[in-house]
Motif scaffolding. Sequence first.
Motif, PDB file in Angstrom:
ATOM      1  N   LEU A  63       0.839  -1.204   0.000  1.00 25.47           N
ATOM      2  CA  LEU A  63       0.000   0.000   0.000  1.00 25.47           C
ATOM      3  C   LEU A  63       0.878   1.260   0.000  1.00 25.47           C
ATOM      4  O   LEU A  63       0.650   2.184  -0.786  1.00 25.47           O
ATOM      5  CB  LEU A  63      -0.905  -0.030   1.237  1.00 25.47           C
ATOM      6  N   PHE A  64       1.869   1.292   0.885  1.00 23.26           N
ATOM      7  CA  PHE A  64       2.711   2.499   0.952  1.00 23.26           C
ATOM      8  C   PHE A  64       3.598   2.653  -0.273  1.00 23.26           C
ATOM      9  O   PHE A  64       4.054   3.756  -0.559  1.00 23.26           O
ATOM     10  CB  PHE A  64       3.527   2.522   2.259  1.00 23.26           C
ATOM     11  N   ASP A  65       3.815   1.551  -1.027  1.00 23.06           N
ATOM     12  CA  ASP A  65       4.619   1.658  -2.257  1.00 23.06           C
ATOM     13  C   ASP A  65       3.810   2.264  -3.413  1.00 23.06           C
ATOM     14  O   ASP A  65       4.365   2.551  -4.473  1.00 23.06           O
ATOM     15  CB  ASP A  65       5.161   0.272  -2.669  1.00 23.06           C
ATOM     16  N   LEU A  66       2.503   2.474  -3.218  1.00 18.58           N
ATOM     17  CA  LEU A  66       1.687   3.085  -4.291  1.00 18.58           C
ATOM     18  C   LEU A  66       2.109   4.551  -4.484  1.00 18.58           C
ATOM     19  O   LEU A  66       2.633   5.178  -3.558  1.00 18.58           O
ATOM     20  CB  LEU A  66       0.200   3.042  -3.914  1.00 18.58           C
ATOM     21  N   PRO A  67       1.842   5.128  -5.668  1.00 18.45           N
ATOM     22  CA  PRO A  67       2.193   6.539  -5.873  1.00 18.45           C
ATOM     23  C   PRO A  67       1.444   7.458  -4.895  1.00 18.45           C
ATOM     24  O   PRO A  67       0.297   7.184  -4.525  1.00 18.45           O
ATOM     25  CB  PRO A  67       1.726   6.813  -7.317  1.00 18.45           C
ATOM     26  N   THR A  68       2.105   8.547  -4.509  1.00 19.36           N
ATOM     27  CA  THR A  68       1.519   9.464  -3.512  1.00 19.36           C
ATOM     28  C   THR A  68       0.168   9.998  -3.975  1.00 19.36           C
ATOM     29  O   THR A  68      -0.759  10.128  -3.168  1.00 19.36           O
ATOM     30  CB  THR A  68       2.493  10.631  -3.246  1.00 19.36           C
ATOM     31  N   ASP A  69       0.021  10.317  -5.282  1.00 16.46           N
ATOM     32  CA  ASP A  69      -1.269  10.895  -5.706  1.00 16.46           C
ATOM     33  C   ASP A  69      -2.421   9.907  -5.529  1.00 16.46           C
ATOM     34  O   ASP A  69      -3.562  10.315  -5.309  1.00 16.46           O
ATOM     35  CB  ASP A  69      -1.195  11.466  -7.139  1.00 16.46           C
TER      36      ASP A  69
ATOM     37  N   ILE B  34      -2.361  11.020   5.760  1.00 17.58           N
ATOM     38  CA  ILE B  34      -1.532  12.029   6.446  1.00 17.58           C
ATOM     39  C   ILE B  34      -0.095  11.791   6.014  1.00 17.58           C
ATOM     40  O   ILE B  34       0.408  10.665   6.089  1.00 17.58           O
ATOM     41  CB  ILE B  34      -1.633  11.903   7.989  1.00 17.58           C
ATOM     42  N   GLY B  35       0.568  12.836   5.567  1.00 15.05           N
ATOM     43  CA  GLY B  35       1.983  12.705   5.185  1.00 15.05           C
ATOM     44  C   GLY B  35       2.349  13.767   4.186  1.00 15.05           C
ATOM     45  O   GLY B  35       1.498  14.503   3.697  1.00 15.05           O
ATOM     46  N   LYS B  36       3.638  13.866   3.924  1.00 15.66           N
ATOM     47  CA  LYS B  36       4.148  14.803   2.920  1.00 15.66           C
ATOM     48  C   LYS B  36       3.533  16.189   3.118  1.00 15.66           C
ATOM     49  O   LYS B  36       2.953  16.777   2.222  1.00 15.66           O
ATOM     50  CB  LYS B  36       3.850  14.286   1.503  1.00 15.66           C
ATOM     51  N   HIS B  37       3.623  16.667   4.354  1.00 12.81           N
ATOM     52  CA  HIS B  37       3.041  17.957   4.689  1.00 12.81           C
ATOM     53  C   HIS B  37       3.993  18.646   5.662  1.00 12.81           C
ATOM     54  O   HIS B  37       4.580  17.991   6.532  1.00 12.81           O
ATOM     55  CB  HIS B  37       1.665  17.738   5.341  1.00 12.81           C
ATOM     56  N   ALA B  38       4.124  19.984   5.526  1.00 15.06           N
ATOM     57  CA  ALA B  38       5.100  20.717   6.335  1.00 15.06           C
ATOM     58  C   ALA B  38       4.895  20.508   7.837  1.00 15.06           C
ATOM     59  O   ALA B  38       5.846  20.533   8.600  1.00 15.06           O
ATOM     60  CB  ALA B  38       5.009  22.200   5.996  1.00 15.06           C
ATOM     61  N   LEU B  39       3.636  20.287   8.274  1.00 14.90           N
ATOM     62  CA  LEU B  39       3.383  20.182   9.714  1.00 14.90           C
ATOM     63  C   LEU B  39       3.515  18.747  10.244  1.00 14.90           C
ATOM     64  O   LEU B  39       3.341  18.501  11.427  1.00 14.90           O
ATOM     65  CB  LEU B  39       1.979  20.718  10.038  1.00 14.90           C
ATOM     66  N   ILE B  40       3.757  17.805   9.357  1.00 17.72           N
ATOM     67  CA  ILE B  40       3.838  16.390   9.760  1.00 17.72           C
ATOM     68  C   ILE B  40       5.314  15.977   9.724  1.00 17.72           C
ATOM     69  O   ILE B  40       6.018  16.309   8.766  1.00 17.72           O
ATOM     70  CB  ILE B  40       3.036  15.508   8.751  1.00 17.72           C
ATOM     71  N   PRO B  41       5.785  15.233  10.753  1.00 15.87           N
ATOM     72  CA  PRO B  41       7.185  14.803  10.679  1.00 15.87           C
ATOM     73  C   PRO B  41       7.447  14.089   9.342  1.00 15.87           C
ATOM     74  O   PRO B  41       6.642  13.250   8.924  1.00 15.87           O
ATOM     75  CB  PRO B  41       7.322  13.827  11.862  1.00 15.87           C
ATOM     76  N   PRO B  42       8.537  14.438   8.654  1.00 13.88           N
ATOM     77  CA  PRO B  42       8.738  13.906   7.298  1.00 13.88           C
ATOM     78  C   PRO B  42       8.874  12.380   7.229  1.00 13.88           C
ATOM     79  O   PRO B  42       8.682  11.798   6.166  1.00 13.88           O
ATOM     80  CB  PRO B  42      10.023  14.600   6.823  1.00 13.88           C
ATOM     81  N   LEU B  43       9.175  11.727   8.371  1.00 12.25           N
ATOM     82  CA  LEU B  43       9.312  10.268   8.343  1.00 12.25           C
ATOM     83  C   LEU B  43       7.944   9.577   8.283  1.00 12.25           C
ATOM     84  O   LEU B  43       7.842   8.399   7.983  1.00 12.25           O
ATOM     85  CB  LEU B  43      10.038   9.765   9.605  1.00 12.25           C
ATOM     86  N   HIS B  44       6.898  10.317   8.608  1.00 11.48           N
ATOM     87  CA  HIS B  44       5.578   9.727   8.844  1.00 11.48           C
ATOM     88  C   HIS B  44       4.681   9.729   7.604  1.00 11.48           C
ATOM     89  O   HIS B  44       4.606  10.703   6.874  1.00 11.48           O
ATOM     90  CB  HIS B  44       4.872  10.547   9.946  1.00 11.48           C
ATOM     91  N   GLU B  45       4.002   8.618   7.416  1.00 12.45           N
ATOM     92  CA  GLU B  45       2.960   8.544   6.401  1.00 12.45           C
ATOM     93  C   GLU B  45       1.886   7.598   6.931  1.00 12.45           C
ATOM     94  O   GLU B  45       2.212   6.564   7.520  1.00 12.45           O
ATOM     95  CB  GLU B  45       3.570   7.950   5.121  1.00 12.45           C
ATOM     96  N   SER B  46       0.616   7.954   6.757  1.00 13.55           N
ATOM     97  CA  SER B  46      -0.426   7.023   7.209  1.00 13.55           C
ATOM     98  C   SER B  46      -1.713   7.191   6.411  1.00 13.55           C
ATOM     99  O   SER B  46      -1.960   8.251   5.821  1.00 13.55           O
ATOM    100  CB  SER B  46      -0.701   7.198   8.710  1.00 13.55           C
ATOM    101  N   LEU B  47      -2.482   6.113   6.379  1.00 11.82           N
ATOM    102  CA  LEU B  47      -3.781   6.103   5.682  1.00 11.82           C
ATOM    103  C   LEU B  47      -4.832   5.540   6.636  1.00 11.82           C
ATOM    104  O   LEU B  47      -4.488   4.797   7.563  1.00 11.82           O
ATOM    105  CB  LEU B  47      -3.713   5.201   4.449  1.00 11.82           C
ATOM    106  N   GLY B  48      -6.104   5.893   6.397  1.00  9.81           N
ATOM    107  CA  GLY B  48      -7.145   5.431   7.312  1.00  9.81           C
ATOM    108  C   GLY B  48      -8.323   4.775   6.607  1.00  9.81           C
ATOM    109  O   GLY B  48      -8.737   5.232   5.536  1.00  9.81           O
ATOM    110  N   ILE B  49      -8.837   3.725   7.220  1.00 10.63           N
ATOM    111  CA  ILE B  49     -10.050   3.070   6.700  1.00 10.63           C
ATOM    112  C   ILE B  49     -11.117   3.203   7.789  1.00 10.63           C
ATOM    113  O   ILE B  49     -11.050   2.524   8.822  1.00 10.63           O
ATOM    114  CB  ILE B  49      -9.804   1.582   6.365  1.00 10.63           C
TER     115      ILE B  49
END
Length: 401
Positions: free
Chosen positions: A65-71, A86-101
């Motif tokens: 899932l995380f290997d999918l393109p960001t768009d 959540i991710g790729k945003h100035a206010l979010i730590p750059p190491l972090h990426e998450s999705l929600g169901i």
Amino acid sequence: MGVKPQHKIPTINLSKRNLISGTSSWLSTCDEIRQALEEYGCFLAIYDKVSPQLYESIFGEAKELFDLPTDIKMKNISDKPYFGYIGKHALIPPLHESLGIANSTTLEAAQSFTNLMWPSSRNDHFCETVLSYARRVSELEKMGVAEKYYDSHLGSTTFLLRLFKYRIPEINESDIGCSVHTDKSFLTILHQNEVNGLEIETKDGDWIGFEPLPSSFLVMAGDAFLAWSNGRIYSAPHRVVMSGTKPRYSLGLFSYHDGTIEIPHELIDEQHPLQFRSFDHYGLLNYFSTAPNAESTAKAYCGFSYLNPQRLLYLSGILTNNFLAPTMVANFLKTQITINRVKIFVNANPNILNVFPNTRIIIEIVGLKDPRSSRSYLYHTLVLGGACPMPLIIDEDEPLE
Ligand SMILES: O=C(O)CCC(=O)C(=O)O
Ligand SMILES: [Fe+2]
């Protein structure tokens, strides 16, 4: 502040015990859970309903899932704050990426998330894996904690499943994967791959970590549980700090209650006077999105504290000429004293009302020629004008003294 060894997150074995409601071993397990949540705000549950195969599958699927393109991942949006990508945003730590169901224990939600992420090919394996995972972990929530804890009935629960990836920090990059926060959920159940990094703050300010196992789940109380328990349960601040050479993948099942959460009568007594009013769980989450820096979201949103006369004198300008900004006054009225109605002059800045939605504070608009028109004034100026996202309770028949 380093991680100290003397505190240890309690471990409770929920797989082998006889968990039949009412038996003595069940009652002692309930007691262990209560003590752990009161003292540490969390415990490590050993739980065997997620098999080693399901563990391998869900973390394998998370990686894909995380290997999918960001768009594509950014298509995961929601009308609720913190429910989507959540991710790729100035206010979010750059190491972090998450999705929600959201509603992850339902087939429809699992299917629609899968179709959103893989629009041109079926990915039945992903869909089946997340659904089976969310359902099994939700059993842990229901079985062990919320329903039986304090033996009180709670409203209907829905489960948000979030999938997290924390990449390895680059040289000279911060190692923070997730900044310090408390959860807004009722309960959160966290599970992760072999890379640790989650740290919990104890009541006396020490940070503690733990060694993750495939069969261990960190069950953690959120701010809604803290308020529902009339402040007895601790909602622990926590963070993710990355180290080592491998990315960290984790999963969180966050429970939310629909409808109003009432504080149970049996949790109010002389030693524990009522600290919170009944509240709307999604209202608490929305409030947090507008006031993320409150020291305690639960207290600021639905807590009572009792009037400090000195502060009231300051507020009313008797002891000072430095009047507070209108929004600060409104926030003070809402959070620091117990009131049920306020008067607002018709020419007041409508933004002042932004802090009142979702409370039962009655607002009277004064200074109108025809008091009957206050309802339509509110509706047109505040609701349609966008200042007030929620309906207000207006009591026009009962004049203020
Ligand atoms: O990744 C984790 O283990 C924790 C994430 C977390 O605390 C959160 O998103 O609320
Ligand atoms: Fe969290």
